[in-house]
Design an enzyme around this catalytic site. Sequence first.
Site, mmCIF file in Angstrom:
data_model
loop_
_atom_site.group_PDB
_atom_site.id
_atom_site.type_symbol
_atom_site.label_atom_id
_atom_site.label_comp_id
_atom_site.label_asym_id
_atom_site.label_seq_id
_atom_site.Cartn_x
_atom_site.Cartn_y
_atom_site.Cartn_z
ATOM 1 N N TYR A 1 0.831 -1.201 0.000
ATOM 2 C CA TYR A 1 0.000 0.000 0.000
ATOM 3 C C TYR A 1 0.870 1.257 0.000
ATOM 4 C CZ TYR A 1 -3.052 3.734 1.518
ATOM 5 O OH TYR A 1 -3.727 4.929 1.591
ATOM 6 N N ARG B 1 -14.827 26.676 49.767
ATOM 7 C CA ARG B 1 -14.801 25.477 50.613
ATOM 8 C C ARG B 1 -14.627 24.194 49.816
ATOM 9 N NH1 ARG B 1 -19.632 23.194 52.928
ATOM 10 N NH2 ARG B 1 -20.634 25.160 52.378
ATOM 11 N N GLU C 1 -13.233 11.131 2.393
ATOM 12 C CA GLU C 1 -12.418 10.423 1.400
ATOM 13 C C GLU C 1 -13.156 9.194 0.867
ATOM 14 O OE1 GLU C 1 -9.807 7.908 -0.380
ATOM 15 O OE2 GLU C 1 -9.444 7.590 1.781
#
Length: 713
Positions: A104, A351, A481
């Site tokens: 890839y 507090r 995409e």
Amino acid sequence: MAAVVENGHHGNNGFCVKQNDPLNWVAAAEELKGSHLDEVKRMVEEFRKTVVKLGGETLTISQVAAIAARDNEVAVQLAESSRAGVKASSDWVMESMNKGTDSYGVTTGFGATSHRRTKQGGALQKELIRFLNAGIFGNGTESTHTLPHSATRAAMLVRINTLLQGYSGIRFEILETITKFLNHNITPCLPLRGTITASGDLVPLSYIAGLLTGRPNSKAVGPNGESLNAEQAFKLAGANSGLFFELQPKEGLALVNGTAVGSGLASIALYEANILSLLAEVMSAVFAEVMNGKPEFTDHLTHKLKHHPGQIEAAAIMEHILDGSSYVKAAQKMHEMDPLQKPKQDRYALRTSPQWLGPQIEVIRTATKMIEREINSVNDNPLIDVSRNKALHGGNFQGTPIGVSMDNSRLAIASIGKLMFAQFSELVNDFYNNGLPSNLSGGRNPSLDYGFKGSEIAMASYCSELQFLANPVTNHVQSAEQHNQDVNSLGLISSRKTVEALDILKLMSSTYLVALCQAIDLRHLEENLRLSVKNTISQVAKRTLTTGVNGELHPSRFCELDLLRVVDREYVFAYVDDPCSATYPLMQKLRQVLVEHALKNGENEKNASTSIFQKIEAFEAELKAVLPKEVESARVALEDGKPAIANRITECRSYPLYKFIREELGTNFLTGEKVMSPGEECDRVFTAMSKGLIVDPLLKCLEGWNGAPLPIC
């Protein structure tokens, strides 16, 4: 187990981080050992070092912040031991390509179009950089769409660190060139927007690759702010003999397919967040001091029973500041007077400040460790495993740790700001602030002095925007995409919003610090004015009430102590602008004391020489003649630096912070009589805070703390 070689690195336990910790949970837990204060001290120490040595596994957020903020004051050095591993993965990619192996991003297209194939590996990388140069920078002076200089430097450092680990298939020479850019303070121009931090920060990182490859649209900023093209940048840095890189297979992908921009900016954010959260703890303690608060809220047993470490430490730090505080001692005496007529306990903003701040600090610490793991991670795809002779196709580019940690941190930052606003609101409100003037007005005439009223409005604005920014980014994911990147982290967007939030928190912190210093000075003024009033009343009482017309002792001489108790009980600023006004509480209460003594005087009231009633007029007349002058004299003496009583703050552990704001930055006590506005003083503090100058005085306040609460007695 025999040692195995991992891409040129030797590991004793293969891919396990620890032999008995294969899932890394123990290591993650151990990272949170020790106090938050110790961690902040370590961060500051690292931030100030002049060299950052990169080896891929030990980078810290403070080192990233240092490179981002200090430009060429800090040098980056690459570990020579990393060279072999980097070369091994680079060689493997070339050998794999030559063998015809299908990988890839080496032989395939990208993302949803990875079904396409090519043997032109170099051309493929060139096209990758071209199509990812999709950012918009804009023109003009009204707005900028360029990523800040500091964020880009952070991204460069983090990306080098990732690639040094030798799983990415890139030449060492490219990493050396990026390092030269850093060391020569040459910063590529990256677009501010355009990344979803899911296949890494593809778009912004492609502009670093564009500069390395000499793309004509690439630009950089030089050490003096000058604009540079790629050729000028290479020449100025003395990089690669001035020659642009022709990317080899996988190298473009190695440069762009990572989370460095998001995690780099997150590192900058968390360095500041850790310091500001510590500052919030100390400011809460100072708030307790100037509000005459009860220190019981810091008692260790209370917090020990709750178990949360952030809360326990926050309380212990406040306890350390308040232990032995001159304000606390004075407040205890005040609370002993008429205890049944006063609230038994302070409001929540004081507090419960340890309970409120503690969880926020835990969130910030956890986020810090998450980002430190991310900046030391290998986060691209595919990963080159030389030892097993394969490319691993996975998804380490998914920047979820960044998006999640930044969203969580921003919520914590907003909560810190909310507490700060609540405390500020009490401080300026004369119904709640135990005797300080409304709006912390310091002038003689409250009708012409509205003090911090504008600042309170500004604080409300800051707080509102900060609360809006607390909304998460990560739930706004869009499928991208061509539905390949259908879930994405939005890490850089979340980091950017966190930096925005921190900027607002700094605005709030600087405003609050100026207000706290004003309150400290008002308490100093209050003490000196009260002393002047008491002395004057005592002298007038002796002259008008002690003896009769023939010099004999008068029954009214017993009034003096009760008259002085009135002064101790009444808030000075409730009457001091016109101390003898019959509508103000001082004169009313003084007359009440004299009347009560007269009523108890019995038969003596029938005799003009022993009547207390007949003394009241003389007492009040003389008091009106001298008290306003004495009050003014006391105020002038303080303004001239000659007060009768010194400022209590000098005896307190919080003094270094006050000294920094007042003396080193030169801020002043604000009144309506002066030209100086609150915003001008807040601006000085904000500028100093943005430069990191607050760190030393902050840590000095905590110098003597041993990292533990006071023992339960």
